[in-house]
Write a protein that holds these residues in place. Structure first.
Motif, mmCIF file in Angstrom:
data_model
loop_
_atom_site.group_PDB
_atom_site.id
_atom_site.type_symbol
_atom_site.label_atom_id
_atom_site.label_comp_id
_atom_site.label_asym_id
_atom_site.label_seq_id
_atom_site.Cartn_x
_atom_site.Cartn_y
_atom_site.Cartn_z
ATOM 1 N N ARG A 255 0.869 -1.206 0.405
ATOM 2 C CA ARG A 255 0.138 0.278 -0.202
ATOM 3 C C ARG A 255 0.950 1.123 -0.216
ATOM 4 N NH1 ARG A 255 -4.858 1.444 1.229
ATOM 5 N NH2 ARG A 255 -4.118 3.467 2.355
ATOM 6 N N VAL A 256 1.613 1.083 0.707
ATOM 7 C CA VAL A 256 2.565 2.432 1.073
ATOM 8 C C VAL A 256 3.268 3.536 -0.462
ATOM 9 C CG1 VAL A 256 4.566 3.367 1.914
ATOM 10 C CG2 VAL A 256 3.864 1.784 3.089
ATOM 11 N N PHE A 257 3.730 1.906 -1.379
ATOM 12 C CA PHE A 257 4.075 2.326 -2.592
ATOM 13 C C PHE A 257 2.844 3.092 -3.927
ATOM 14 C CE2 PHE A 257 7.913 0.287 -3.433
ATOM 15 C CZ PHE A 257 8.981 0.423 -2.608
ATOM 16 N N SER A 258 2.081 1.969 -4.172
ATOM 17 C CA SER A 258 1.045 1.925 -4.625
ATOM 18 C C SER A 258 0.342 3.125 -4.289
ATOM 19 C CB SER A 258 0.018 1.074 -4.623
ATOM 20 O OG SER A 258 -0.974 0.159 -3.482
ATOM 21 N N SER A 259 -0.353 3.748 -2.854
ATOM 22 C CA SER A 259 -0.781 4.812 -2.514
ATOM 23 C C SER A 259 0.283 5.748 -3.317
ATOM 24 C CB SER A 259 -1.359 4.658 -1.382
ATOM 25 O OG SER A 259 -0.721 5.512 -0.433
ATOM 26 N N PHE B 222 14.929 -4.440 0.660
ATOM 27 C CA PHE B 222 15.546 -5.527 -0.350
ATOM 28 C C PHE B 222 16.974 -6.266 -0.518
ATOM 29 C CE2 PHE B 222 11.314 -3.684 -2.729
ATOM 30 C CZ PHE B 222 10.496 -5.293 -2.507
ATOM 31 N N ARG B 223 17.015 -6.849 0.262
ATOM 32 C CA ARG B 223 18.778 -7.419 0.119
ATOM 33 C C ARG B 223 18.230 -8.578 -1.418
ATOM 34 N NH1 ARG B 223 21.292 -7.891 4.712
ATOM 35 N NH2 ARG B 223 20.656 -7.350 6.302
ATOM 36 N N LEU C 265 6.912 -9.404 -10.309
ATOM 37 C CA LEU C 265 6.782 -7.600 -10.027
ATOM 38 C C LEU C 265 8.239 -8.162 -9.710
ATOM 39 C CD1 LEU C 265 6.186 -5.184 -10.199
ATOM 40 C CD2 LEU C 265 4.602 -5.118 -8.189
ATOM 41 N N LEU C 266 8.844 -8.702 -8.522
ATOM 42 C CA LEU C 266 9.592 -9.019 -8.142
ATOM 43 C C LEU C 266 11.173 -8.802 -8.847
ATOM 44 C CD1 LEU C 266 9.449 -10.075 -4.414
ATOM 45 C CD2 LEU C 266 9.998 -8.425 -4.201
ATOM 46 N N LYS C 267 11.204 -9.325 -9.774
ATOM 47 C CA LYS C 267 12.153 -9.636 -11.071
ATOM 48 C C LYS C 267 11.870 -8.346 -11.822
ATOM 49 C CE LYS C 267 12.412 -14.356 -12.313
ATOM 50 N NZ LYS C 267 12.258 -15.635 -13.001
ATOM 51 N N GLU C 268 11.204 -7.390 -11.679
ATOM 52 C CA GLU C 268 11.391 -6.527 -13.007
ATOM 53 C C GLU C 268 12.304 -5.299 -12.041
ATOM 54 O OE1 GLU C 268 7.604 -4.818 -15.504
ATOM 55 O OE2 GLU C 268 6.450 -6.456 -14.157
ATOM 56 N N PHE C 269 11.538 -5.187 -10.403
ATOM 57 C CA PHE C 269 11.935 -4.527 -9.853
ATOM 58 C C PHE C 269 14.291 -4.660 -9.958
ATOM 59 C CE2 PHE C 269 8.384 -3.746 -7.310
ATOM 60 C CZ PHE C 269 8.696 -1.515 -7.454
ATOM 61 N N GLY C 270 14.034 -6.232 -9.959
ATOM 62 C CA GLY C 270 15.210 -6.477 -9.976
ATOM 63 C C GLY C 270 15.798 -6.108 -10.902
ATOM 64 N N ALA C 271 15.749 -6.195 -12.098
ATOM 65 C CA ALA C 271 15.882 -6.069 -13.859
ATOM 66 C C ALA C 271 16.185 -4.063 -13.655
ATOM 67 C CB ALA C 271 14.986 -6.039 -15.554
ATOM 68 N N ARG C 272 15.374 -3.456 -13.196
ATOM 69 C CA ARG C 272 15.250 -2.033 -13.101
ATOM 70 C C ARG C 272 16.632 -1.531 -12.545
ATOM 71 N NH1 ARG C 272 11.334 1.734 -13.369
ATOM 72 N NH2 ARG C 272 10.351 0.780 -15.679
ATOM 73 N N THR D 80 14.600 -10.270 -0.767
ATOM 74 C CA THR D 80 13.896 -10.901 0.245
ATOM 75 C C THR D 80 13.927 -9.610 0.849
ATOM 76 O OG1 THR D 80 16.008 -11.475 1.140
ATOM 77 C CG2 THR D 80 14.692 -13.142 -0.018
ATOM 78 N N SER D 81 13.015 -9.837 1.460
ATOM 79 C CA SER D 81 12.565 -8.842 2.748
ATOM 80 C C SER D 81 10.937 -8.663 3.566
ATOM 81 C CB SER D 81 12.521 -6.865 1.998
ATOM 82 O OG SER D 81 11.975 -6.270 2.817
ATOM 83 N N MET D 82 11.014 -7.958 4.377
ATOM 84 C CA MET D 82 10.068 -8.297 5.854
ATOM 85 C C MET D 82 8.904 -8.075 4.775
ATOM 86 S SD MET D 82 10.766 -7.357 8.952
ATOM 87 C CE MET D 82 10.542 -5.206 8.418
ATOM 88 N N ILE D 83 8.736 -6.574 3.462
ATOM 89 C CA ILE D 83 7.818 -6.812 2.531
ATOM 90 C C ILE D 83 7.438 -7.569 1.619
ATOM 91 C CG2 ILE D 83 7.887 -4.632 3.371
ATOM 92 C CD1 ILE D 83 9.054 -3.310 0.443
#
Lengths: 590, 590
Positions: B313-317, B360-361, B380-387, B369-372
């Motif tokens: 939510r923090v991100f999307s909002s 994220f680690r 989506l995590l892969k997309e973040f990683g690639a970006r 990996t992360s608590m969130i």
């Protein structure tokens, strides 16, 4: 860059080349079919021609709106001027630029101060200062500021070569009232406290010597809140320097070298070194002034012993009461000054406190004639004539009074006669030193000794012994540079012994508490290994005036203040907002 | 001169010669029969030996009283040091001076600040500033002030060669409140009126362009009465210049040349020209700051589009409400920062307004990996990683907030991680330009546009059209020089059209009456043929700090003020006499 060249650099070498210039319309001449413009910038002037067939018709049309001081950009071919049209007075006088492209960069209202006004059309100084942006366009002002740049750069380079280090000292300093009045700056952070603007970096430069910097130099802005005389400004610039492990001769030697270099660079003058020196006592005796103009002779001659022998009461009584009778011999002055002329001189010296001016003309046969001649025996008159090296046609002028007044009146008289009889070439430059000034001057009003230079000046070695017993006789390790009768710099060897510093303070009536309050940090610094040191400060504004042959200090400064200490262009000083005063913890008390 | 040589120049070449040195006792070693002294001056150190048979017995006796910082004059023969005693670390290490004549020039109390203290024995800064005459004897301070002298001289020489003219502008000016607070100086002659000390010579240098001086330069003292931050001083020095008929590129080109010359002269560094440039918009996007430290990467990466797709939510909002989600990839940061380390970073960015720090680690297999992490699909995590070009061991750090806060927080974070992970050589120098700043910044408190640089800055040609309709989008002809993440200079092309100047004033809420009151002379000058012009000011104190590798601005200045704006040596600001205030027509209102 909006241009390929400046208005001062094109010549035959560039003929045929396409160039772009920018500048101001200095003048323009409409020839019906086209327009000639003298385009000006800091570097020179170039003739710019809007003419068919080179210039397109629409540009010629546009060019017709040009007026004085419009700013334009023009592109075109550099062309040789038509036969017979070259202007040998201009460095660019053999060429002109035939315009093919044109851009109006800015317009100008009709300028109230014209940059190319003749000297006789110059508007009054107030208008010039108000529109300083226009006044500064005048070639004479530009020459002066370029000269200033060159002299200051020359000084910096010279001192850098000599191993001096340029150190900036604070402008926000501490008020140590002594001599002139300080400009104050209220502190917002410490309400009720004030900074003072420096009258000179004196104490900081001494501190720098104590800190081991050995050779310091700075072009320093200084401030004095004094009622302004014609040649004074509330802020002024001095070349300030200090040296460690030196004696007076060393400082003088460094400045000798500077004078030689600047005079050579700026005036192409070969100054012989060392510059001549005379002591203060000799200067006062021979000229009546501690910064005599040595471009001509007209020396003062003491005749007190002869005056004592005369029956002329004015002379004999002055001689008897310990005063002095001194004279100058205006060579060929008898021809120059009529009876009425001498009356004018008498009136003039009265302005300097002289109660009268006695005079003799030297006749063709060598005899001295005057209304007062009957009071002198022919033998005595001969003695006067011999003493003054009188020759036929000379005019001998005497002032009998206490010593100080004979000095003032006769030096003023000498200066007036020197100018009126054109005894020197006004473009000539004479550099010399006056040395060994008195340590102290007795202030008759306050009945106390005051420092002749400042309280940090060292006495001569041989005068330490008489410092307390006969302070008036003590001479200082002080030296003034004199150019054409102006003090162009002054310096001293400083006291480096904390005990001597205390002694001098106490002679000046500065008690220990007050010394601690005002100069405590200096006294402390002196106790941690202060080296022997000394220095000098040169008045840059004065140097520019002298080297530029100018007679108004305001013409040596880009943005000067008036004698009311105001800047007519910006309106400074001005009103401020009540909020500003409140923050500073002050209110008006007018 | 009291010496024939300095303490830094004797060597084998002078062996056998009789010389005289002056200096300070840096250290002394009593060997029973005699005394060894290291004699120090600005130029170096020479070993001076009081020993029989060269030194007479009475001088050896006298020498026994010598203590640290005593000032002495010694004469003697330059001698080779005994075999094995040479000191290769000293330029004078092969010789010593065997004393035959001696003079104690001054004593010293035990100095509370020792000039030869080791870094770890350095007294606190307050004591150093109080005894600045001792502190300035420290070789580190002398190196800095010599460096300052050399850099400033180098600047002056460079600009002189480029045809700039050095013109002095007034220190006693007019208060035109805009931006920082002025220091005020009450006028005695015009009671109730005040001068202001200049915050910069801005208007005067523009006037000089209008007066046709074409290229102006000055090393100018400037003043701001602000609450001091660690790297600010109430008076500071700037290299100030202005040029006519130029565009931004021309000013930048001149400064490029200066940077190359100074870096070469001072650091023996070969700087490639032209210096890199980026726009303000790019700098904010890639680094979150308008003066980014480019000695290392660690760029900001926008992930708002990806964040919008997450269930976090923090991100999307934030993404939904027009905010930004941006991140930095601390390469190998996962190893460097433990969980507790990341908590510290989170706390740190909170100080810059960030409500949190998502992270994220990157694991060995490339997964994040992360608590969130559970809020994100693996795709989506892969997309973040690639970006973020994530690799195993990296630490990805995200701030989601309004744009301004993401800039501030992430630039602070970048700086902290850059230092903590030692991402750059602290001695490395990086020079670059940031250009095309916004014309205006919206002041949220005052609900009005304020000038980003100053109100005399010209918009880009293409932005004149949107000046009124969309001032926030208008970009200026502005350029800042950035060295190692510090703004080392800033300049603009100025407005030369009086109409545009009026328009900008009115956008800034300065009405015609107020404009006339404060800048009337400038508006008038613009009407008499003002040329296109622009310039820049370089912060000299900052340059010295950067080129000298120092981290305290007070170490770059001979006589600095504390953060309370006081001079601990002289006690400025201080009390003044009631008479002084009365003359100025003010009284205290504390």
């Amino acid at each position: 860059m909006l241009r390929t060249h400046t208005c001062g650099e094109l010549g035959r070498a560039q003929v045929g080349k396409e160039v772009t210039l920018c500048g101001w319309v200095d003048s323009y001449r409409d020839h019906g079919g086209g327009l000639f413009v003298d385009l000006r910038d800091r570097y020179g002037m170039t003739q710019v021609v809007f003419n068919p067939p080179d210039t397109p018709a629409d540009i010629i049309d546009e060019s017709k709106q040009l007026r004085a001081e419009y700013v334009i950009q023009v592109t075109g071919k550099v062309s040789e001027r038509p036969a017979g049209m070259a202007n040998p007075k201009l460095s660019t006088g053999e060429i002109e630029l035939r315009v093919t492209k044109f851009k109006l960069l800015n317009k100008s209202l009709t300028p109230p101060v014209s940059p190319n006004a003749n000297a006789q059309d110059m508007p009054n100084e107030e208008l010039r200062l108000e529109h300083r942006y226009l006044d500064l366009r005048r070639p004479a002002m530009q020459r002066t500021l370029l000269l200033r740049d060159r002299i200051v750069k020359g000084m910096r380079d010279y001192f850098a070569e000599q191993g001096f280090i340029d150190v900036e000292t604070p402008v926000l300093g501490r008020s140590t009232p002594e001599g002139a009045r300080d400009y104050l700056v209220p502190s917002r952070v410490s309400q009720g406290s004030f900074y003072a603007l420096p009258q000179s970096p004196q104490l900081y430069k001494q501190i720098l010597m104590m800190a081991g910097y050995d050779r310091y130099v700075q072009v320093a802005r200084c401030f004095r809140d004094e009622d302004l005389r014609a040649d004074r400004q509330p802020e002024f610039t001095q070349l300030d320097l200090e040296m460690s492990f030196v004696e007076a001769d060393d400082v003088i030697g460094v400045i000798d070298g500077l004078v030689k270099e600047i005079a050579n660079d700026v005036l192409d003058l070969d100054v012989k070194l060392p510059l001549p020196r005379m002591t203060y006592d000799e200067a006062m005796e021979r000229y009546g002034h501690d910064a005599p103009d040595l471009r001509y002779g007209l020396e003062l001659v003491d005749c007190t012993d002869l005056a004592a022998k005369s029956d002329f009461r004015v002379f004999s009584s002055v001689a008897a009461s310990g005063g002095r009778v001194r004279a100058i011999n205006a060579k060929k002055g008898a021809e120059h000054y009529s009876r009425r002329g001498i009356d004018a001189l008498t009136e003039y010296v009265a302005g300097f406190g002289a109660k009268g001016l006695a005079w003799f003309r030297v006749e063709a046969d060598g005899t001295l004639t005057s209304m007062i001649a009957k009071n002198f025996s022919p033998e005595l008159l001969k003695e006067f004539g011999a003493r003054l090296k009188a020759e036929p046609g000379d005019l001998l002028l005497f002032v009998a009074d206490e010593w100080k007044i004979t000095c003032k009146a006769l030096y003023a008289l000498r200066t007036k006669i020197g100018a009126e009889m054109k005894l020197f070439d006004p473009r000539a430059m004479h550099f010399s030193w006056v040395v060994e000034f008195p340590m102290f001057d007795f202030d008759d009003e306050e009945k106390r000794w005051v420092a002749m230079h400042h309280p940090f000046t060292s006495p001569r070695d041989q005068d330490f012994a008489i410092l307390d017993s006969n302070p008036g006789k003590a001479r200082a390790k002080a030296y003034d540079l004199v150019i054409n009768g102006s003090e162009a710099g002054g310096g001293t060897i400083r006291i480096h012994d904390p005990g001597v510093q205390q002694q001098v303070f106490s002679l000046l009536g500065i008690d220990e508490k007050s010394a601690e309050e005002r100069f405590g940090f200096l006294l402390r610094a002196l106790k941690y290994g202060a080296p022997p040191h000394g220095g000098i400060a040169l008045g840059i504004d004065r140097w520019i005036m002298l080297f530029g042959g100018l007679d108004n200090i305001r013409d040596c400064i880009a943005f000067p203040k008036t004698q009311r200490a105001s800047d007519l262009m910006t309106g400074a000083p001005g009103a401020v907002e009540p909020k500003q005063l409140k923050e500073l913890g002050i209110k008006l008390n007018v």
